[in-house]
Design an enzyme around this catalytic site. Structure first.
Site, PDB file in Angstrom:
ATOM      1  N   HIS A  98      38.959  43.697  42.440  1.00  0.00           N
ATOM      2  CA  HIS A  98      38.183  42.752  41.615  1.00  0.00           C
ATOM      3  C   HIS A  98      38.387  41.329  42.157  1.00  0.00           C
ATOM      4  O   HIS A  98      39.490  40.975  42.585  1.00  0.00           O
ATOM      5  CB  HIS A  98      38.650  42.841  40.164  1.00  0.00           C
ATOM      6  N   GLU A 158      29.415  42.779  42.409  1.00  0.00           N
ATOM      7  CA  GLU A 158      29.723  41.739  41.430  1.00  0.00           C
ATOM      8  C   GLU A 158      29.622  40.357  42.079  1.00  0.00           C
ATOM      9  O   GLU A 158      30.604  39.870  42.653  1.00  0.00           O
ATOM     10  CB  GLU A 158      31.149  41.937  40.912  1.00  0.00           C
ATOM     11  N   GLY A 164      31.728  36.210  34.423  1.00  0.00           N
ATOM     12  CA  GLY A 164      32.211  35.379  33.322  1.00  0.00           C
ATOM     13  C   GLY A 164      31.463  34.076  33.131  1.00  0.00           C
ATOM     14  O   GLY A 164      31.895  33.213  32.368  1.00  0.00           O
ATOM     15  N   GLY A 216      32.437  43.023  31.483  1.00  0.00           N
ATOM     16  CA  GLY A 216      33.677  42.331  31.133  1.00  0.00           C
ATOM     17  C   GLY A 216      33.639  41.844  29.701  1.00  0.00           C
ATOM     18  O   GLY A 216      33.806  42.623  28.751  1.00  0.00           O
TER      19      GLY A 216
END
Ligand code: PGA
Length: 234
Positions: A98, A158, A164, A216
């Protein structure tokens, strides 16, 4: 097969995790999805979740557990590390590479490749995160370390700017990148992750080359996550 993956990151006490799962099970989500729901929880919550799942699991098993990381070393004198052998039987999936780990913990492509090797050795499927613009290099390092690992993994595209931030990628662009990844990886499942919500889930899942979502922030509330599953299906 479709995959909807919750990545709770460093959130939730054991009690909060178990009550989230109860809410999901009570919401009969399992019957809505033609695919798998994978909950990637903090290490501390995994055994509580496992207990709850074993008690309540439905006949058509669709809810699975995952970790958010694992050690790149085997079991042994590595203080603080959690090896793949310690996770075997508790989880079926693990997120590796990640961008938050690459950024804050300086994880390299080589470390990620070693983690993938460890996971596969213990029958845990890696969910390998790839960031634009490094996709080709990240896959190449993985290939050099273990060629077969590619076909045994799931990949998640991603984009850094979408994680986020509340600014998801454009679904058509994500589809094009998923297509590119499929070409290099020989057609493995590709997820999209980065600011997925119940409002945009459908649009991403409608794309030809996207097989699932890595969620998330919007996975932290069971109600919103259930909406995502529902919208991803219709
Ligand atoms: P986000 O995170 O949904 O909060 O953007 C996604 C992820 O980091 O996997």
């Amino acid at each position: 097969m479709r995959y909807i993956v919750a990545n709770w990151k460093s959130n939730k006490t054991i009690e909060e995790a178990v009550s989230w799962l109860k809410e999901l099970l009570d919401g009969s989500m399992a019957r809505w999805l033609d695919g798998r729901i994978i909950i990637c929880a903090p290490f501390t919550a995994l055994s509580g979740l496992k207990k709850q799942l074993t008690m309540k699991q439905l006949d058509n098993e669709i809810i699975f557990l995952g970790a958010q990381d694992l050690s790149s070393f085997p079991s042994g004198p590595y203080t603080g590390e959690i090896s793949a052998a310690r996770l075997q039987g508790l989880i079926d999936y693990v997120i590796v590479g990640h961008s938050e780990r690459r950024r804050y913990l300086k994880e390299t492509d080589e470390t990620v490749a070693r983690k993938i090797k460890q996971a596969l050795k213990f029958q845990i499927t890696p969910i390998v995160c790839l960031d634009e613009p490094y996709i080709e290099n990240q896959i190449l390092t993985m290939k050099q370390s273990n060629h077969e690992a590619i076909e045994q993994s799931i990949f998640a595209y991603e984009p850094l700017s979408a994680i986020g931030s509340g600014r998801p990628d454009n679904p058509e662009n994500a589809n094009m990148i998923a297509k590119r990844i499929k070409k290099i990886t020989n057609n493995v499942p590709i997820l999209y992750g980065g600011s997925v919500t119940s409002q945009n889930a459908k649009e991403f899942m409608r794309q030809d080359y996207i097989n699932g979502l890595l969620v998330g922030k919007a996975s932290l509330k069971a109600e919103e996550f259930m909406k995502i599953i529902k919208n991803a299906e219709t």
